[in-house]
Design a protein around this motif. Structure first.
Motif, PDB file in Angstrom:
ATOM      1  N   UNK A   1       0.865  -1.208  -0.073  1.00  0.00           N
ATOM      2  CA  UNK A   1      -0.036   0.020  -0.028  1.00  0.00           C
ATOM      3  C   UNK A   1       0.960   1.290   0.112  1.00  0.00           C
ATOM      4  N   UNK A   2       0.512   2.174  -0.955  1.00  0.00           N
ATOM      5  CA  UNK A   2       1.406   3.374  -0.892  1.00  0.00           C
ATOM      6  C   UNK A   2       1.047   4.468   0.215  1.00  0.00           C
ATOM      7  N   UNK A   3       2.078   5.154   0.848  1.00  0.00           N
ATOM      8  CA  UNK A   3       1.672   6.039   1.900  1.00  0.00           C
ATOM      9  C   UNK A   3       1.047   7.021   1.375  1.00  0.00           C
ATOM     10  N   UNK A   4       0.208   7.802   2.390  1.00  0.00           N
ATOM     11  CA  UNK A   4      -0.600   8.898   1.976  1.00  0.00           C
ATOM     12  C   UNK A   4       0.403  10.174   2.362  1.00  0.00           C
ATOM     13  N   UNK A   5       1.439  10.063   3.008  1.00  0.00           N
ATOM     14  CA  UNK A   5       2.445  11.154   3.175  1.00  0.00           C
ATOM     15  C   UNK A   5       3.718  10.604   3.525  1.00  0.00           C
TER      16      UNK A   5
ATOM     17  N   UNK B   1      -9.648   4.834  13.139  1.00  0.00           N
ATOM     18  CA  UNK B   1     -10.276   3.617  12.500  1.00  0.00           C
ATOM     19  C   UNK B   1     -11.033   3.833  11.387  1.00  0.00           C
ATOM     20  N   UNK B   2     -11.576   4.896  10.951  1.00  0.00           N
ATOM     21  CA  UNK B   2     -12.077   5.269   9.806  1.00  0.00           C
ATOM     22  C   UNK B   2     -11.067   5.241   8.610  1.00  0.00           C
ATOM     23  N   UNK B   3     -10.044   5.307   8.960  1.00  0.00           N
ATOM     24  CA  UNK B   3      -8.936   5.267   7.793  1.00  0.00           C
ATOM     25  C   UNK B   3      -8.100   6.622   7.820  1.00  0.00           C
ATOM     26  N   UNK B   4      -8.402   7.483   8.508  1.00  0.00           N
ATOM     27  CA  UNK B   4      -7.835   9.022   8.549  1.00  0.00           C
ATOM     28  C   UNK B   4      -6.155   8.604   8.983  1.00  0.00           C
ATOM     29  N   UNK B   5      -5.322   9.109   8.255  1.00  0.00           N
ATOM     30  CA  UNK B   5      -3.922   9.034   8.607  1.00  0.00           C
ATOM     31  C   UNK B   5      -3.537  10.238   9.581  1.00  0.00           C
TER      32      UNK B   5
ATOM     33  N   UNK C   1       0.943   6.085   6.659  1.00  0.00           N
ATOM     34  CA  UNK C   1      -0.054   5.285   5.739  1.00  0.00           C
ATOM     35  C   UNK C   1      -1.398   5.310   6.195  1.00  0.00           C
ATOM     36  N   UNK C   2      -2.496   4.991   5.538  1.00  0.00           N
ATOM     37  CA  UNK C   2      -3.949   5.351   5.812  1.00  0.00           C
ATOM     38  C   UNK C   2      -4.242   4.553   7.080  1.00  0.00           C
ATOM     39  N   UNK C   3      -4.935   5.092   8.042  1.00  0.00           N
ATOM     40  CA  UNK C   3      -5.285   4.767   9.218  1.00  0.00           C
ATOM     41  C   UNK C   3      -4.336   4.412  10.364  1.00  0.00           C
ATOM     42  N   UNK C   4      -3.290   4.936  10.151  1.00  0.00           N
ATOM     43  CA  UNK C   4      -2.172   4.877  11.210  1.00  0.00           C
ATOM     44  C   UNK C   4      -1.772   6.319  11.799  1.00  0.00           C
ATOM     45  N   UNK C   5      -0.982   6.005  12.754  1.00  0.00           N
ATOM     46  CA  UNK C   5      -0.717   7.637  13.379  1.00  0.00           C
ATOM     47  C   UNK C   5       0.995   7.490  13.682  1.00  0.00           C
ATOM     48  N   UNK C   6       1.420   8.734  13.232  1.00  0.00           N
ATOM     49  CA  UNK C   6       3.067   8.989  13.258  1.00  0.00           C
ATOM     50  C   UNK C   6       3.206   9.863  14.323  1.00  0.00           C
ATOM     51  N   UNK C   7       4.055   9.744  15.334  1.00  0.00           N
ATOM     52  CA  UNK C   7       4.013  10.957  16.464  1.00  0.00           C
ATOM     53  C   UNK C   7       5.227  11.489  16.535  1.00  0.00           C
TER      54      UNK C   7
END
Length: 527
Positions: A1-5, A202-206, A32-38
């Motif tokens: 899956x390609x990253x969104x950012x 959970x809805x897919x937002x990164x 990626x979609x549905x993940x969190x980078x801090x």
């Protein structure tokens, strides 16, 4: 899956009067979609400059370069301001930290939340109002239709923060950048905001999250970047970064997290009572003519060399108690006595000779300082009785050193100092008059965790050296336990629980206290 950012070798440099400053120096990441980078780190680490670069908001003095910088496959390098405006709100949303300052005080909430829909023409006019109410409801705002018609000042801090989340998410962008989304929020509201962000994820937002709260980061993130001086010093999943930190700076951040361990051994003796509140109450008249009780039947004492911590949610009455204790607000019932003499009764001219004995340390020193004043001018306000200029300068230098700052800082203005430096200057100003009691109103809530630890250690040292009494107000329960000898828990203007800090935190008797403690995010034990 390609990253969104995605970013590779991202660099941000600023032109200043002292030359070029490299705020971000060659960092990289994927989201990626549905993940969190801090991204975590102290003030000046480059985390906010990174976020601004991803929104095209680095500013005219900034130069942004990267080997790769893409949002949903689109190259972001070299975009015009018009092209950035076409992306912001639709392809990437921002949830800023300052909810009150970020909402237009002249606009109803619906106008700010619906602005991305208007700007990008995503819905016909007739459907926008419904989408705004839907976004507010999705953000957990109760009575969303009613709240949409209100102004920002009519909302609590938690509701304003949810309105900002609604505004960032109303156009359903694939990426949300959230900058310190829970700073200065009560623990129960903080838990609600985090649950909302988890739902968005959970809805897919990164999510790209900037936070100094490592417990929040541990809960939300799949991957963590630790930044210092513009570079990433450590990265990986939370179990590695927080559970088995390799870099000394990461270990330093973890060591600075308030543990809630009491700082004083049982049996230490208090000094004489300096401040006493006897059944104080305060009422305000509502628009419909009825009375609202901000504070009811609150009693307490604060002794020399001891700290009384006051904790509670927004609207609990704790700030009203602080203003009454300072003699800035007259109670409608009861009385306050200071140093065994009357304090709340009588005109201000009777309190004025004693004002130097009780001093306030506020949450936001930047807002409290005159921006035209240097640090030396700010501290010098408390030295009005010292007429000799050379003696005053020497005393300012001495006070700066007392709070761990170099005397040369006296020439800097507030905007030229970090948050931790400004808070130390605020403490130095409070100490200038030789006070016996400090009233501390959320003095560390907006500070990075390592700076927070330094300020708490400073206050504890000053108390031990000078026998200071402290009335300490905070929404951070770990901070309250660490700094306090006695604790008052307030709800809806009344004290629902009181006692030694250990008793209140280890054996809470009231359901509300237990609910507060249950809502506190904690660092998990890894391994």
């Amino acid at each position: 899956m390609s990253p969104v950012l995605e970013a590779e070798d991202l660099r941000v440099a600023f032109r200043t009067r002292h030359g070029v400053v490299e705020a971000v120096r060659g960092i990289g990441f994927t989201l990626h979609k549905g993940q969190c980078l801090a991204i975590v780190g102290e003030s000046g680490s480059g985390k906010s400059a990174t976020a601004r670069a991803l929104l095209g908001l680095a500013g005219p003095a900034a130069t942004v370069t990267a080997a790769t910088l893409r949002l949903a496959g689109r190259d972001l390098i070299g975009l015009t301001e018009g092209q950035w405006r076409g992306l912001r709100g639709r392809d990437v949303g921002l949830v800023p930290q300052d909810a009150l300052g970020s909402l237009n005080p002249l606009h109803r909430v619906r106008a700010d939340v619906g602005e991305p829909l208007r700007r990008h023409r995503l819905l016909p006019r007739a459907l926008r109002a419904g989408r705004v109410v839907e976004a507010l409801a999705d953000a957990g705002v109760p009575e969303a239709g009613v709240r949409a018609e209100q102004y920002p000042h009519q909302l609590s801090g938690g509701l304003r923060q949810r309105a900002l989340i609604a505004a960032a998410a109303v156009a359903r962008p694939p990426v949300l950048i959230v900058d310190e989304p829970t700073t200065a929020l009560d623990v129960t509201v903080q838990a609600q905001v985090l649950a909302l962000l988890e739902q968005r994820k959970a809805d897919g937002t990164a999510l790209l999250m900037i936070s100094h709260d490592l417990a929040v980061v541990a809960r939300m993130a799949e991957h963590i970047l630790v930044m210092r001086d513009g570079v990433v010093v450590e990265s990986g999943p939370p179990a590695e970064v927080l559970g088995a930190a390799q870099h000394p700076y990461t270990r330093q951040l973890l060591a600075a997290v308030p543990t809630g361990r009491p700082r004083r051994e049982p049996g230490d003796s208090p000094g004489p009572v300096l401040l006493e509140a006897r059944g104080i109450g305060k009422r305000y008249r509502r628009p419909d003519g009825t009375d609202q009780h901000a504070v009811r039947e609150v009693s307490f004492t604060v002794a020399a060399g001891r700290t009384l911590g006051v904790v509670g949610e927004s609207g609990s009455g704790k700030s009203t108690v602080a203003r009454i204790a300072m003699g800035l607000l007259r109670p409608d019932e009861g009385e306050v006595r200071f140093a065994a003499g009357p304090w709340s009764e009588g005109p201000e001219r009777q309190r004025r000779p004693h004002r130097g004995r009780i001093q306030l340390i506020q949450q936001d020193p930047l807002g409290a300082f005159d921006p035209r004043f240097s640090a030396g001018d700010v501290i010098g306000e408390g030295l009005a009785a010292l007429r000799d200029r050379a003696a005053r300068r020497a005393r300012v230098a001495e006070l700066l050193e007392t709070v761990g700052l170099a005397p040369e800082l006296a020439a800097r203005r507030p905007a030229e100092m970090s948050g931790g430096q400004r808070q130390r200057v605020a403490i130095a100003r409070a100490l200038a008059s030789g006070p016996e009691l400090l009233v501390c109103d959320e003095p560390v809530s907006a500070l990075d965790v390592s700076i927070q630890a330094q300020i708490l250690e400073l206050l504890a040292r000053l108390q031990a050296e000078r026998g200071l009494a402290m009335l300490f107000i905070s929404h951070d329960l770990a901070v309250i336990r660490q700094i306090s000898d006695e604790v008052l828990v307030m709800k809806d203007g009344v004290v629902v629980e009181r006692g030694p800090a250990d008793d209140v935190f280890e054996r809470p008797a009231h359901p509300y206290t237990r609910r507060l403690l249950d809502a506190v995010p904690t660092l998990p034990v890894y391994g």
